[in-house]
Each structure stands twice: as structure tokens, then as C-alpha cells.
Motif scaffolding. Structure first.
Motif, PDB file in Angstrom:
ATOM      1  N   GLN A 195      -3.977  15.800  -8.035  1.00 42.48           N
ATOM      2  CA  GLN A 195      -2.861  15.915  -8.972  1.00 42.48           C
ATOM      3  C   GLN A 195      -1.861  14.778  -8.782  1.00 42.48           C
ATOM      4  OE1 GLN A 195      -1.357  19.875  -8.251  1.00 42.48           O
ATOM      5  NE2 GLN A 195      -3.345  20.793  -8.732  1.00 42.48           N
ATOM      6  N   ALA A 196      -1.772  14.253  -7.569  1.00 36.10           N
ATOM      7  CA  ALA A 196      -0.856  13.145  -7.290  1.00 36.10           C
ATOM      8  C   ALA A 196      -1.406  11.809  -7.792  1.00 36.10           C
ATOM      9  CB  ALA A 196      -0.569  13.058  -5.797  1.00 36.10           C
TER      10      ALA A 196
ATOM     11  N   ARG B  27       6.530  12.484 -10.048  1.00 35.07           N
ATOM     12  CA  ARG B  27       7.104  11.399  -9.241  1.00 35.07           C
ATOM     13  C   ARG B  27       6.025  10.763  -8.367  1.00 35.07           C
ATOM     14  NH1 ARG B  27      11.467  14.965  -8.853  1.00 35.07           N
ATOM     15  NH2 ARG B  27      10.727  15.762  -6.833  1.00 35.07           N
ATOM     16  N   LEU B  28       5.164  11.593  -7.816  1.00 31.59           N
ATOM     17  CA  LEU B  28       4.091  11.055  -6.972  1.00 31.59           C
ATOM     18  C   LEU B  28       3.129  10.202  -7.789  1.00 31.59           C
ATOM     19  CD1 LEU B  28       3.380  14.159  -4.714  1.00 31.59           C
ATOM     20  CD2 LEU B  28       4.153  11.910  -3.930  1.00 31.59           C
ATOM     21  N   ARG B  29       2.832  10.613  -8.987  1.00 32.37           N
ATOM     22  CA  ARG B  29       1.929   9.821  -9.830  1.00 32.37           C
ATOM     23  C   ARG B  29       2.549   8.461 -10.161  1.00 32.37           C
ATOM     24  NH1 ARG B  29      -2.489  12.801 -11.689  1.00 32.37           N
ATOM     25  NH2 ARG B  29      -2.989  11.147 -13.173  1.00 32.37           N
ATOM     26  N   ARG B  30       3.863   8.467 -10.345  1.00 31.78           N
ATOM     27  CA  ARG B  30       4.545   7.201 -10.642  1.00 31.78           C
ATOM     28  C   ARG B  30       4.545   6.263  -9.435  1.00 31.78           C
ATOM     29  NH1 ARG B  30       8.121  10.531 -13.831  1.00 31.78           N
ATOM     30  NH2 ARG B  30       9.579  10.732 -12.084  1.00 31.78           N
ATOM     31  N   ALA B  31       4.326   6.806  -8.244  1.00 33.75           N
ATOM     32  CA  ALA B  31       4.287   5.983  -7.029  1.00 33.75           C
ATOM     33  C   ALA B  31       3.004   5.174  -6.918  1.00 33.75           C
ATOM     34  CB  ALA B  31       4.452   6.867  -5.799  1.00 33.75           C
ATOM     35  N   ARG B  32       2.009   5.461  -7.772  1.00 36.73           N
ATOM     36  CA  ARG B  32       0.733   4.737  -7.778  1.00 36.73           C
ATOM     37  C   ARG B  32       0.113   4.718  -6.375  1.00 36.73           C
ATOM     38  NH1 ARG B  32      -0.109   2.325 -12.581  1.00 36.73           N
ATOM     39  NH2 ARG B  32       1.690   2.054 -13.973  1.00 36.73           N
ATOM     40  N   LEU B  33      -0.268   5.877  -5.938  1.00 35.59           N
ATOM     41  CA  LEU B  33      -0.758   6.054  -4.572  1.00 35.59           C
ATOM     42  C   LEU B  33      -2.140   5.427  -4.387  1.00 35.59           C
ATOM     43  CD1 LEU B  33       0.289   9.791  -4.270  1.00 35.59           C
ATOM     44  CD2 LEU B  33       1.411   7.852  -3.137  1.00 35.59           C
TER      45      LEU B  33
ATOM     46  N   HIS C  12       4.573   8.150   2.143  1.00 42.02           N
ATOM     47  CA  HIS C  12       5.083   9.365   1.510  1.00 42.02           C
ATOM     48  C   HIS C  12       4.509  10.579   2.235  1.00 42.02           C
ATOM     49  CE1 HIS C  12       6.305   7.251  -2.325  1.00 42.02           C
ATOM     50  NE2 HIS C  12       5.400   6.399  -1.868  1.00 42.02           N
ATOM     51  N   VAL C  13       5.291  11.660   2.315  1.00 38.15           N
ATOM     52  CA  VAL C  13       4.802  12.909   2.894  1.00 38.15           C
ATOM     53  C   VAL C  13       5.162  14.047   1.941  1.00 38.15           C
ATOM     54  CG1 VAL C  13       4.818  14.459   4.876  1.00 38.15           C
ATOM     55  CG2 VAL C  13       5.155  12.003   5.219  1.00 38.15           C
TER      56      VAL C  13
ATOM     57  N   MET D 261       0.848  -1.196   0.000  1.00 39.85           N
ATOM     58  CA  MET D 261       0.000   0.000   0.000  1.00 39.85           C
ATOM     59  C   MET D 261       0.882   1.243   0.000  1.00 39.85           C
ATOM     60  SD  MET D 261      -2.807   1.285   2.831  1.00 39.85           S
ATOM     61  CE  MET D 261      -3.836  -0.162   2.644  1.00 39.85           C
ATOM     62  N   ASN D 262       0.539   2.225  -0.823  1.00 35.38           N
ATOM     63  CA  ASN D 262       1.244   3.501  -0.897  1.00 35.38           C
ATOM     64  C   ASN D 262       0.337   4.598  -0.351  1.00 35.38           C
ATOM     65  OD1 ASN D 262       3.855   2.945  -2.323  1.00 35.38           O
ATOM     66  ND2 ASN D 262       2.438   2.081  -3.823  1.00 35.38           N
ATOM     67  N   ILE D 263       0.792   5.253   0.709  1.00 33.94           N
ATOM     68  CA  ILE D 263       0.003   6.282   1.376  1.00 33.94           C
ATOM     69  C   ILE D 263       0.749   7.607   1.309  1.00 33.94           C
ATOM     70  CG2 ILE D 263      -1.058   7.009   3.553  1.00 33.94           C
ATOM     71  CD1 ILE D 263      -1.144   4.057   4.376  1.00 33.94           C
ATOM     72  N   LEU D 264       0.023   8.661   0.928  1.00 30.26           N
ATOM     73  CA  LEU D 264       0.590  10.001   0.894  1.00 30.26           C
ATOM     74  C   LEU D 264      -0.145  10.875   1.909  1.00 30.26           C
ATOM     75  CD1 LEU D 264       2.280  12.339  -0.406  1.00 30.26           C
ATOM     76  CD2 LEU D 264       0.352  12.665  -1.988  1.00 30.26           C
ATOM     77  N   VAL D 265       0.619  11.584   2.736  1.00 30.11           N
ATOM     78  CA  VAL D 265       0.054  12.593   3.646  1.00 30.11           C
ATOM     79  C   VAL D 265       0.537  13.954   3.176  1.00 30.11           C
ATOM     80  CG1 VAL D 265      -0.036  13.468   6.010  1.00 30.11           C
ATOM     81  CG2 VAL D 265      -0.066  10.993   5.588  1.00 30.11           C
ATOM     82  N   ILE D 266      -0.389  14.871   2.981  1.00 29.25           N
ATOM     83  CA  ILE D 266      -0.089  16.211   2.474  1.00 29.25           C
ATOM     84  C   ILE D 266      -0.245  17.208   3.614  1.00 29.25           C
ATOM     85  CG2 ILE D 266      -0.773  18.019   0.837  1.00 29.25           C
ATOM     86  CD1 ILE D 266      -2.039  15.671  -0.840  1.00 29.25           C
ATOM     87  N   ARG D 267       0.828  17.931   3.926  1.00 25.10           N
ATOM     88  CA  ARG D 267       0.744  18.993   4.936  1.00 25.10           C
ATOM     89  C   ARG D 267       1.472  20.209   4.389  1.00 25.10           C
ATOM     90  NH1 ARG D 267      -2.186  19.693  10.061  1.00 25.10           N
ATOM     91  NH2 ARG D 267      -2.617  21.762   9.301  1.00 25.10           N
TER      92      ARG D 267
END
Length: 344
Positions: free
Chosen positions: A108-109, A82-88, A34-35, A1-7
Motif C-alpha cells: 500500500q505504501a 504520504r508514504l506513496r509520495r515519498a517514492r519508497l 522512514h518508520v 534512497m528512501n527506505i521504510l521499516v514497518i513495525r
């Protein structure tokens, strides 16, 4: 699982998000975390090994001299590619309420699921796959971050405290510049600066407090936001610090001039306790477990009080920090030190 937190907010906001980040790691040890942060608050995350990748973009207002606006936008575009390539799988817009810009970043990610507080009013956007009900008005920022985890599984009863990491080489580099910080005398940190006028204590009261601390046998490490007060990009308090140093005993005060966030953190690490106003520097000190006497003016102390440490909060009824009395601060600090003293 790929998780992105945006702050994408300020330093204190990011520190209030650290418990959530740590909880995600505890809850999903195999996930890739990912952050996405901005260049202003990114140094907070240095050394936190539970984050797999930190993605940094620069806000136009934070670009450095010589850094072009097209260059800033190009770097930001590359970051999102790069974030899109991470397949979030999941992106969490970690803001205290619905934040249109943070949610747009999640889209956008390319995240499959987007977690965010729902708008206070109006319909929930169709692209917001995992809306969370807006929290009550005075809910603490760290608690707001906990509530956002409700879409990821069972909601933990509480989160770990926020903690930042000061590296030993950073601390040693500061001690090499200011060996008085490690001379065997207890050190109290005093941070003069506050972005909001209502959160500022007066020069005369800082001087009086430092004299009293010197009489009690303390050294005072003086911190402030560097720069001239009329700097249009980053106004600072160099003139105020100079005036206070000139009005206090030279043997009692250590003016610690820090030009970047990591140096400030290293300086705080050398203090037994700190006296300071609400702001990012307050949350940095709290995230090192330092006891604090914290001044609050007209900001919401229920939402932004320190977490993860012992503290005494002083907030006048009229919301003006300048009204806080020196006696009250001295007594609060002495009581705090007694309360947090290690048993002999």
C-alpha cells in the motif's frame, strides 16, 4: 534512497527492531529512513535522531475516547498517501516471520522492493521481491531483524545494542513529582504487571521482596500498568499496587504512578536495577542499559530475553512465574548488582 521499516506490533517487538534501524543508518548514511509504527509503540522512537521520519497510525482497538472509527481509518489513509509520495525504494516488513498485514502495508505504501521473511509453507507471493528464508524457531527477535538486512548488502556480523532516549526534561519532570527517587539512596525498580497470567509473580512475594530490599538499605520504586483490573480496554493493576504499598514500609516504597510510556521510561532511568517480568517494560529498561532480574513464564526466553544489558533470567520448569522463590530473586539481584558495580 528512501527506505521504510514497518513495525506494527508491541513495544518489545519495536525495541528489538532498533538495532536494525541503527544499522541501516550506519550502512546507508545518505538514505532517508522512514518508520511506520502504531500509536501504542510510537513513543519508543522519540528522540532517536537517526530516523528521518516516523509515520504513526492508530489501530482501531487503540483509539482514544472520542476518536471515531471513520476518523481512525481516514488518518490511516492519509498516512499511506504520504508514504506513496515519498517514492519508497525499499520497504522492510520487520516482523519475526511472514506477516501478511505488514507486507500488505508495504504494498500500500508503493515500495518498489519489499523485504520480508518468506511464508513457512506454500509459495512465495510474486509481489514479495526480496524474500528471506524463515529463521529457526528459537532465534532471538533482534537476530531475526539482522537476517532481514541480508537483502540490502553484506550482512553485518552483529548489530548495535537497542537504545532508547530519555530526555532530561522528562526525567526532571518525574523527579519533581517523586523527589525521593533522587534522595541519595540506591533505588531498585519493581514492575508488578505482566499481561500473560503465567508471567505474574504473587502479591505476597512482592511484599516479601520489598521488605528484604528495605532491610538492605534500598528504596523501591514501584511501577505497574495503571488502571482497574476490570478495564475492558486497558486492564491495569491499581488495586494490586495499592495492596502492596499498604503492606510495606512507607519509607521504603515509592509508588510511581505513570500514565504514559515516556513517564515510565523516565522512572526506569532513575533506577539502579529492576526486577520485572517479560514484556515491553522489560525491553524498555534493557534499552536503557539497566541491569535486570527478568521473570519468564511460558514465553520463549530464547527469542525474547533482554539484549544490550546485563541480566539474570529466572524461568521455572513449569512455566509459572508464581513458582519463583523470594530467596532466588533476592540472591539473583544481589549477585547482579555485584557483577555490574562500577569499580571503586
Amino acid at each position: 534512497m528512501n527506505i521504510l521499516v514497518i513495525r506494527r506490533d508491541n513495544i518489545g517487538d519495536l525495541i528489538c527492531t532498533l538495532p536494525m534501524l541503527r544499522q541501516i543508518r550506519l550502512q546507508y548514511p545518505q538514505a532517508r529512513l522512514h518508520v511506520l509504527v502504531n500509536s501504542y509503540n510510537a513513543p519508543v522512537l522519540h528522540g532517536l535522531d537517526y530516523i528521518d521520519q516516523v509515520h504513526v497510525y492508530t489501530k482501531a482497538k487503540h483509539r482514544e475516547p472520542g476518536q471515531s472509527l471513520p476518523g481512525v481509518y481516514w488518518h490511516k489513509l492519509m498516512t499511506f498517501l504520504r508514504l506513496r509520495r515519498a517514492r519508497l525504494d525499499i520497504a522492510i516488513a520487520a516482523s519475526g516471520g511472514f506477516n501478511k498485514r505488514a507486507v500488505a502495508f508495504a504494498r500500500q505504501a508503493g515500495a518498489r522492493r519489499i523485504v520480508s521473511f518468506a511464508p513457512d509453507q506454500g509459495a512465495v507471493p510474486a509481489y514479495l521481491t526480496d524474500p528471506v528464508a524463515p529463521p529457526p524457531l528459537h532465534t532471538h527477535e533482534a537476530e531475526r531483524m539482522r537476517l532481514l538486512l541480508s537483502t540490502l548488502g553484506p550482512l553485518p556480523a552483529q548489530l548495535p545494542p537497542p537504545r532508547v532516549q530519555v530526555m532530561e526534561d522528562e526525567r526532571q519532570a518525574l523527579l519533581n513529582r517523586y523527589p525521593e527517587l533522587n534522595a541519595g539512596q540506591p533505588v531498585i525498580g519493581c514492575h508488578l504487571s505482566a499481561r500473560r497470567p503465567a508471567n505474574r509473580w504473587t502479591q505476597a512475594k512482592w511484599v516479601a521482596l520489598i521488605h528484604r530490599l528495605a532491610d538492605r538499605g534500598f528504596k523501591v520504586a514501584l511501577f505497574w500498568s495503571p488502571g482497574a483490573s476490570d478495564d475492558p480496554r486497558h486492564p491495569g493493576d491499581d488495586e494490586l499496587a495499592q495492596a502492596i504499598v499498604g503492606a510495606t514500609p512507607a519509607e521504603a516504597v515509592i509508588p510511581v504512578h505513570t500514565t504514559h510510556l515516556r513517564a515510565l521510561m523516565a522512572g526506569q532511568a532513575c533506577c539502579q536495577a529492576l526486577v520485572l517480568s517479560d514484556g515491553g517494560h522489560m525491553h524498555l529498561a534493557a534499552a536503557q542499559g539497566k541491569p535486570l532480574v527478568a521473570f519468564f513464564g511460558d514465553t520463549d526466553s530464547q527469542r525474547w530475553h533482554p539484549v544490550g544489558t546485563e541480566y539474570t533470567l529466572l524461568q521455572p520448569p513449569n512455566g509459572q512465574v508464581s513458582e519463583i522463590d523470594v530467596d532466588e530473586v533476592e540472591q539473583a539481584l544481589v549477585s547482579l548488582l555485584d557483577r555490574t558495580a562500577s569499580p571503586s
